[in-house]
Enzyme design. Structure first.
Site, PDB file in Angstrom:
ATOM      1  N   ASP A  96      46.859  97.796   4.032  1.00 13.10           N
ATOM      2  CA  ASP A  96      45.885  96.764   3.615  1.00 13.10           C
ATOM      3  C   ASP A  96      44.604  96.552   4.193  1.00 13.10           C
ATOM      4  O   ASP A  96      44.464  96.868   5.332  1.00 13.10           O
ATOM      5  CB  ASP A  96      46.755  95.466   3.752  1.00 13.10           C
ATOM      6  CG  ASP A  96      46.027  94.279   2.769  1.00 13.10           C
ATOM      7  OD1 ASP A  96      46.173  94.438   1.576  1.00 13.10           O
ATOM      8  OD2 ASP A  96      45.517  93.393   3.174  1.00 13.10           O
TER       9      ASP A  96
ATOM     10  N   GLU B 205      44.013 101.408   1.796  1.00 10.07           N
ATOM     11  CA  GLU B 205      43.110 100.615   0.935  1.00 10.07           C
ATOM     12  C   GLU B 205      41.994 100.513   1.650  1.00 10.07           C
ATOM     13  O   GLU B 205      41.800  99.902   2.539  1.00 10.07           O
ATOM     14  CB  GLU B 205      43.823  99.275   0.546  1.00 10.07           C
ATOM     15  CG  GLU B 205      43.083  98.703  -0.684  1.00 10.07           C
ATOM     16  CD  GLU B 205      43.123  97.092  -0.390  1.00 10.07           C
ATOM     17  OE1 GLU B 205      42.800  96.397  -1.449  1.00 10.07           O
ATOM     18  OE2 GLU B 205      43.194  96.378   0.639  1.00 10.07           O
TER      19      GLU B 205
HETATM   20  C1  GLC Z   1      44.431  93.728  -0.201  1.00  8.62           C
HETATM   21  C2  GLC Z   1      45.200  93.328  -1.307  1.00  8.62           C
HETATM   22  C3  GLC Z   1      44.854  91.896  -1.870  1.00  8.62           C
HETATM   23  C4  GLC Z   1      44.915  90.726  -0.856  1.00  8.62           C
HETATM   24  C5  GLC Z   1      43.980  91.095   0.232  1.00  8.62           C
HETATM   25  C6  GLC Z   1      43.850  90.445   1.546  1.00  8.62           C
HETATM   26  O1  GLC Z   1      43.120  93.787  -0.897  1.00  8.62           O
HETATM   27  O2  GLC Z   1      45.346  94.234  -2.197  1.00  8.62           O
HETATM   28  O3  GLC Z   1      45.809  91.521  -2.980  1.00  8.62           O
HETATM   29  O4  GLC Z   1      44.545  89.541  -1.435  1.00  8.62           O
HETATM   30  O5  GLC Z   1      44.132  92.386   0.682  1.00  8.62           O
HETATM   31  O6  GLC Z   1      45.303  90.695   2.265  1.00  8.62           O
END
Ligand code: GLC
Length: 558
Positions: free
Chosen positions: A220, A279
């Protein structure tokens, strides 16, 4: 387990790097399948649907966070990284799911949330109790406020969910004291990655899951971990998300790469090697590729591709930029159309293209679901014909659209409250999956159960049951495309060559004369008459492909 493909155990020796052309299916666990009838999806629900996932033809699952959590951000607020939320199951259930997935030839990636914990995490309780400048506070980013009474936040940073990125601690006697940083909701305090204890803790968490046999992690906000220790005010030119020149105070800082290198060393210490998927919200392809050097992450979601409008030249540009940047570091490209944070692509593609893409502007444009569905079919064939990995979001294989009329009282996304109830947030793409039957809960949970978000009655036309065996359905298109993707030698390699085609269309070749054509031009596209059609989203009439349609074919030799 039997099915259209054989279920070889994923630990069987395979060509280098299974992830390089894997189709990974994202399970947003709260909304996938609810076995115990409490309205929330769970691990037993995923287990019960493994035959469906096997028959769909995917290679791996990515399961969104399942840890104990107050669910202030749908589980991305983790209270204990080594457990399972009792509403979702138990550690024994997780182990059982992994075993059964492996028996079905499916690998399992879990979600690692390293930027922040929940404010219910034991460390955060300790930090608040221990008081200013204590070692317990040094695991997070606590600072004194500005202004004579310290009642202004330490800097001007904004939370990604709206309003200040700082919240002030209040003592039990009501006296306000220090502030803590949270790039997301106030229930998600940011960890201080300069602190070696934080680094050691996450290595131990990774080992905890890798030792159990999980195949890898989706990381994440993998570009957010390191902050400028001086915590300077954000200059106005950097306040928007997206691309930025030079160094940003908290996104994509150079120091983040050392963390990913250490995780790669750890992942490579396992047999079979564990996989790291990032991500990373970095738009510049060159900067993104820095994370994908051989010593760091295996792959990253291709968000620039996801954000590209349905315009042939724009798609071709982003495909070329992706291939070029990934090729430079020997990394595998990935392709993605939807996830749990984005408006479902049937809806996005069903809106007129205005030349700007901003969620708050786009969301008020009228949607043509039939048009969006046609384009989504073509977009699926395009994505699955490109070299590299593909990430599917649960329900896109059914052609689900964004539920834009959820009643305000059911909205749970923290964006809704933090924006002062002006931005509805991401709940509309998280509505539970319709499996079967004519009315909610559509088999998501047992009859009589109430899903945590209401499903539209119109979803009776897009259940798994309705679409199965209907040759015109989105589900059968995905099944056929995934079967061909596994079987056709033309889709195995990593090369792609563009071929001449009229303006507004895309035509490329892969090995073995495999071709993919997509018609975005608004007029019929003439195809070579001599060819073998493998799969098409619309019937080809008079050797012409209709607007917003796509085709896979094998070209004649001459
Ligand atoms: C990432 C996740 C999202 C979440 C954010 C904070 O972007 O995909 O759903 O709200 O991180 O953890």
């Amino acid at each position: 387990m039997t099915g259209p493909r054989s279920a070889s155990h994923p630990d069987a020796p395979s060509a280098a790097g299974w992830w390089r052309r894997a189709v990974v299916y994202q399970v947003y666990i709260r909304s996938f399948a609810d076995a115990n009838g409490d309205g929330i999806g769970d691990i037993a629900g995923i287990r019960s649907r493994l035959p469906y996932l096997h028959d769909l033809g995917i290679d791996a699952l990515w399961i969104t966070p399942w840890y104990p959590s107050p669910m202030a951000d749908g589980g991305y607020d983790v209270a204990d990284y080594r457990g399972i939320d009792p509403r979702l199951g138990s550690l024994a259930d997780a182990d059982q799911l992994l075993r059964e997935a492996h028996e079905n030839g499916i690998r399992v990636l879990i979600d690692l949330v390293p930027n922040h914990t929940s404010w219910s995490h034991a460390w955060f309780h300790e930090a608040v109790a221990a008081g200013p400048w204590s070692p317990a506070r040094a695991r997070y980013i606590f600072r004194d406020g500005r202004g004579p009474d310290g009642d202004e936040p330490p800097n001007n940073w904004q939370s990604a969910f709206g309003s200040s990125a700082w919240t002030r601690v209040v003592e039990p006697n009501g006296r306000p004291e220090q502030w803590y940083l949270h790039l997301f909701a106030s229930e998600q305090p940011d960890l201080d990655w300069e602190n070696p204890e934080v680094r050691a803790e996450f290595e131990s968490i990774l080992r905890f899951w890798f030792d159990r046999g999980f195949d890898g992690v989706r990381i994440d906000v993998a570009d957010a971990l390191v902050k400028d220790p001086a915590l300077p005010d954000m200059p106005p030119e950097l306040s928007g998300a997206g691309s930025f020149p030079g160094e940003h105070p908290h996104w994509d800082r150079p120091g983040v790469h050392e963390i990913h290198r250490s995780w790669r060393r750890l992942a490579d210490g396992y047999e079979p090697r564990r996989v790291l998927i990032g991500e990373i919200g970095v738009e510049d392809p060159e900067r993104l590729s820095r994370y994908l050097r051989p010593t760091q992450l295996h792959a990253a979601f291709n968000f620039p591709y996801m954000a590209t409008p349905w315009v042939a030249s724009a798609l071709r540009n982003v495909i070329d930029a992706t291939l070029e940047a990934h090729g430079r570091v020997g990394a595998t490209p990935t392709w993605v159309l939807s996830n749990h944070d984005a408006t479902r692509h049937v809806t996005r593609l069903g809106r007129p293209y205005t030349g700007v893409r901003r969620r708050e502007l786009d969301d008020i444009l009228p949607v043509d679901i039939a048009l969006g569905t046609r384009r989504a079919r073509a977009a699926a064939l395009l994505m699955l014909a490109l070299p590299g990995g593909a990430y599917l979001y649960q329900g896109e294989e059914l052609g689900l659209w964004e539920v834009e009329d959820l009643p305000e009282e059911v909205l749970e996304d923290p964006i809704w409250e933090r924006s002062g109830r002006t931005v509805r947030g991401r709940d509309g793409c998280r509505v539970p999956i319709p499996w079967e039957g004519d009315a909610p809960p559509f088999g998501f949970g047992p009859p009589g159960s109430t899903p945590w978000l209401p499903q539209p009655a119109a979803w009776r036309s897009v259940t798994v049951e309705t679409e199965t065996s209907d040759p015109a359905s989105m589900l059968e298109l995905y099944r056929a495309a995934l079967t061909l993707r596994r079987a056709h030698p033309g889709l195995a390699g990593e090369e792609l060559g563009w071929l001449d085609s009229p303006a507004g269309t895309l035509l490329f070749g892969r090995a073995d004369r495999f071709r993919c054509a997509v018609n975005l031009s608004g007029a019929p596209l003439a195809l070579p008459g001599s060819r073998t059609t493998l799969l098409a989203t619309e019937t080809v009439v008079d050797d012409c492909l209709a607007p917003d349609a796509a085709i896979w074919f094998v070209a004649a030799r001459s």
